[in-house]
Design an enzyme around this catalytic site. Sequence first.
Site, mmCIF file in Angstrom:
data_model
loop_
_atom_site.group_PDB
_atom_site.id
_atom_site.type_symbol
_atom_site.label_atom_id
_atom_site.label_comp_id
_atom_site.label_asym_id
_atom_site.label_seq_id
_atom_site.Cartn_x
_atom_site.Cartn_y
_atom_site.Cartn_z
ATOM 1 N N CYS A 163 5.321 6.390 -2.828
ATOM 2 C CA CYS A 163 6.390 5.548 -3.374
ATOM 3 C C CYS A 163 6.471 4.274 -2.541
ATOM 4 O O CYS A 163 6.101 4.265 -1.370
ATOM 5 C CB CYS A 163 7.738 6.263 -3.376
ATOM 6 N N GLY A 221 -11.024 -3.303 0.668
ATOM 7 C CA GLY A 221 -10.506 -4.008 -0.504
ATOM 8 C C GLY A 221 -11.271 -5.255 -0.854
ATOM 9 O O GLY A 221 -11.744 -5.403 -1.975
#
Length: 553
Positions: A408, A490
Amino acid sequence: MEEKAGEIHAPRGNKLNTKGWGQEAALRLLMNNLDPMVAKDPANLIVYGGKGKAARNWEAFDKIVEELKKLENDETLLIQSGKPVGVFKTTKDSPRVLIVNAQIVPHWATDDVFWDLEARGLTMFGQMTAGSWIYIGTQGVLQGTYETLSALARKEFKKDDLSGKWVLTSGLGEMGGAQPLAITMNNATGIIVEVDEEKIRRRLRDKYLDTWTDSLDEALRLKDEALKSGKPTSIGLLGNAATVYDELMKKNIVPDVVSDQTAAHDLNLGYIPEGYTVQSAAEFREKDKDGYVKKVYASIVKEAEAILWFMQHGSKAFDYGNNFRTRALEGGLKNAFDIPGYVPAYIRDLFAIGSGPFRWVALSGDPQDIYKIDDAIIKNFQDDPHLIRWIKLAKERVHFQGLPARICYASYGEREKIGLMINEMVRNGEVSAPVAIGRDHHDTGSVASPYRETEKMKDGSDAIADWPILNALLNAISGATWVSVHHGGGTGIGNAIHAGFVIVADGTKDAEERIKRVLNADPGIGVIRHADAGYESSIEIIKKGPKFRYPYL
């Protein structure tokens, strides 16, 4: 590298295979990264993101497991690019493991140099959570994708979600596989292009994707049907992104939102050129690496040109941090950076308040432990309806891969509260075994990545890499169970430095104190990093008197 036969699964339950829960958590999460339900190519130690690995080779993996089983509660194991290189007597509050992956002296931090060193067995690409042993499958990126689309809806369409809109994107790999579910969780319909049929079938199996076809016309028909019925639907389209985007442009069909989440940062393994299957691309790459890369560049440029055309005709587009724009620029597309990055466009405001992708893993292997924590968050965080909405959606719709886990976006203050709540639940037996708490390296104060997390910083500090190093050092001395510093995640080699941590909530008073320190320090330095760059929301948090000081206020 020789493949290893047999499947790896993390141990479950309460029985220790090591001398403490810190070591046990590291052992289980290392193994979980290579669970066939989690990893991209477990036989070759590849977890996700091109060639992001959990260990350098199988000999190193076996040695890591052996050392973790012997490691005392006042010792620290050192991991140098996926290889265990030493054990030192430290303290019980020190990290049990320190991990540094893929660091290269800046002048030599190029793809050619790095991958030559990697091929010689001297280093390892750890992506972000592959080599730091806290990858949790596609859910790991799901909420970031969900939050990005949710923020886009609020900013671009002045709505709480994307109902009535359709999204065109590509990539259903270990990271991109989150896209279809994130799209439908935002009440939109999506066409997601993927060249590898196996990846499409995997997302169907994991219930992240609703349906698929190998026909663009059929995908468009399904999209129109979904929009007409008002039922959000994710449609996998077997094909090449460059081809499909170009065909849509020629048909004058404009999506509401367009992006790409292929592994374009990896020119060798992350993007299949137009006109090739996965198999024929592998054969071409083996025969003519330079010719292959030229074809990849040409395809990326073609796709990017279509995205720019979509933007000119009303689409809301963003680069999702996979170095797609950089590759298009390198391929000769001078205006590739007219495509905005998702962090400055949609996520920076969250980072500025110390919010980012927080996660926890049930070491027991029991999904009920995660569901009980879900319920506790819903009960105790009523003042954050956005968080509660996410937890309810995730509980209902997220399929666990490997050890059950939850992610979350939690802000400064919330993370410490959640961590202490989990530790208390372990202590009183509500949760059946200790819980590992960590995060992605993609976070508020733990990364320097000018093409993604730190793109277009207010003060121009995009490339300043002191912050992730400070973050790692601070987490280590605050009592994290393990700490990692990586390079290239990334956006590729030469483009990012980033850090991560894991802390184990085992229900003890010692764990409670460490959780207080780490889950204050980790997001706290993110608030400071953004305050130092001039972000008002960060400055306002500091003015309210948090558990740290910033000398300039």
